[in-house]
Every structure is written in C-alpha cells, then in structure tokens.
Design a protein around this motif. Structure first.
Motif, short mmCIF file in Angstrom:
data_model
loop_
_atom_site.label_atom_id
_atom_site.label_comp_id
_atom_site.label_asym_id
_atom_site.label_seq_id
_atom_site.Cartn_x
_atom_site.Cartn_y
_atom_site.Cartn_z
N LEU A 58 7.71 14.74 60.15
CA LEU A 58 8.64 15.83 60.42
C LEU A 58 8.21 16.54 61.68
CD1 LEU A 58 8.94 17.38 56.85
CD2 LEU A 58 10.68 16.02 58.05
N CYS A 59 9.19 16.84 62.53
CA CYS A 59 8.92 17.60 63.74
C CYS A 59 8.84 19.09 63.41
CB CYS A 59 10.02 17.39 64.78
SG CYS A 59 10.22 15.69 65.31
N ALA A 60 8.17 19.82 64.27
CA ALA A 60 8.00 21.26 64.08
C ALA A 60 9.34 21.99 63.99
CB ALA A 60 7.18 21.83 65.24
N PRO A 89 13.13 19.12 72.45
CA PRO A 89 13.22 18.62 71.07
C PRO A 89 13.81 17.22 71.05
CG PRO A 89 14.01 20.88 71.21
CD PRO A 89 13.79 20.41 72.62
N CYS A 90 13.38 16.42 70.09
CA CYS A 90 13.90 15.06 70.00
C CYS A 90 15.38 15.09 69.56
CB CYS A 90 13.05 14.24 69.03
SG CYS A 90 13.36 14.60 67.29
N GLY A 91 16.04 13.97 69.69
CA GLY A 91 17.46 13.89 69.35
C GLY A 91 17.75 14.22 67.90
N ILE A 92 16.86 13.81 67.01
CA ILE A 92 17.07 14.12 65.59
C ILE A 92 17.03 15.63 65.37
CG2 ILE A 92 16.08 13.91 63.27
CD1 ILE A 92 15.13 11.09 64.08
N CYS A 93 16.06 16.29 65.96
CA CYS A 93 15.97 17.74 65.79
C CYS A 93 17.17 18.45 66.42
CB CYS A 93 14.67 18.27 66.39
SG CYS A 93 13.24 17.91 65.36
N LEU A 94 17.60 18.00 67.59
CA LEU A 94 18.77 18.62 68.22
C LEU A 94 20.00 18.46 67.34
CD1 LEU A 94 18.10 17.61 71.93
CD2 LEU A 94 18.01 19.93 70.98
#
Ligand SMILES: [Zn+2]
Length: 136
Positions: A58-60, A89-94
């Motif tokens: 999981l990203c922050a 931020p990575c694409g998933i987080c965006l």
C-alpha cells in the motif's frame, strides 16, 4: 529556505507527512514515503507499507485516504507527500483519490533539496477511468 505554507492546511500537513515517513515499512525498496491528508480539520497520516507479496503493498497516499474515510472524515482539504526525491503519486493512488476528490490539492515535498511542487489530482490524471456506465 524554510517551508512557506501557501494555504492554511499546508503547514500541519507538511510536518505530518515528513514525520509519517519515519513510520514507513519499506524493507524491499528502502524508499520511504510519508503522506498527510487534512480531512475535516484532522491530519491523517499515511506511509508506504510494503509486503513481500509486492502486489499487497500500500502506498502512503492510499493509507492516509483510507484512514480518513474509515473515520468518516470526507471533507478533504489537501494532502502533503514527502520523500527523498521529487515524486508524483502513482496512477493507482491518483485514481483512488480522484474517486472522492479530483480537485484535491497535493503538496509534493522533496526532502533532498527542500523544494515543493503543488498540483491537484486532476492535473496529474486528467484522463482517469470514469466508468460512466457504472453509474446508472
Ligand atoms: Zn501509490
């Protein structure tokens, strides 16, 4: 030069993102990221949580957003993200953030050179998945 907040939420979020980074679990990449989302006046921290099954990492940004959502804090003012280099931020987080806050201001903190960038989620991911047929 010391950080100069340009919005009321930025000062607390900046500090919290830098501190959250110290709690990252990044034994594989050794790339620690901290995030702080200001939601309903609260500062919600997130940090990357890596897993030996890399897909489970999981990203922050998503940790902070999910924590705020779980508390019922849905008015998001902005998110600060801190790392040892300039990151986006990575694409998933965006995509994840855009579900609720496409106009969310992002403060990107580069700890290596002490600079910041400011953009919104929408500026980074203008052509995200909308899925209009999902909403009927
Ligand atoms: Zn991410």
């Amino acid at each position: 030069m010391a950080f100069q907040p340009q919005a009321p939420w930025e000062g607390r979020a900046y500090e919290a993102a830098v501190e959250a980074r110290d709690s990252a679990h990044a034994p594989y990449s050794r790339f620690c990221v901290g995030a702080a989302l200001v939601a309903d006046g609260h500062v919600v921290r997130g940090m990357n949580l890596e897993n030996r099954s890399f897909g489970a990492t999981l990203c922050a940004e998503r940790v902070a957003a999910a924590a705020a959502w779980s508390m019922g804090w849905r008015q998001w003012e902005g998110m600060a993200i801190a790392a040892e280099e300039a990151i986006v931020p990575c694409g998933i987080c965006l995509q994840f953030l855009a579900e609720w806050a496409p106009d969310l201001p992002l403060l990107l903190i580069n700890l290596a050179d002490g600079t910041e960038q400011r953009r919104t989620v929408d500026e980074f991911l203008p052509y995200r998945f909308i899925g209009k047929r999902l909403i009927q």
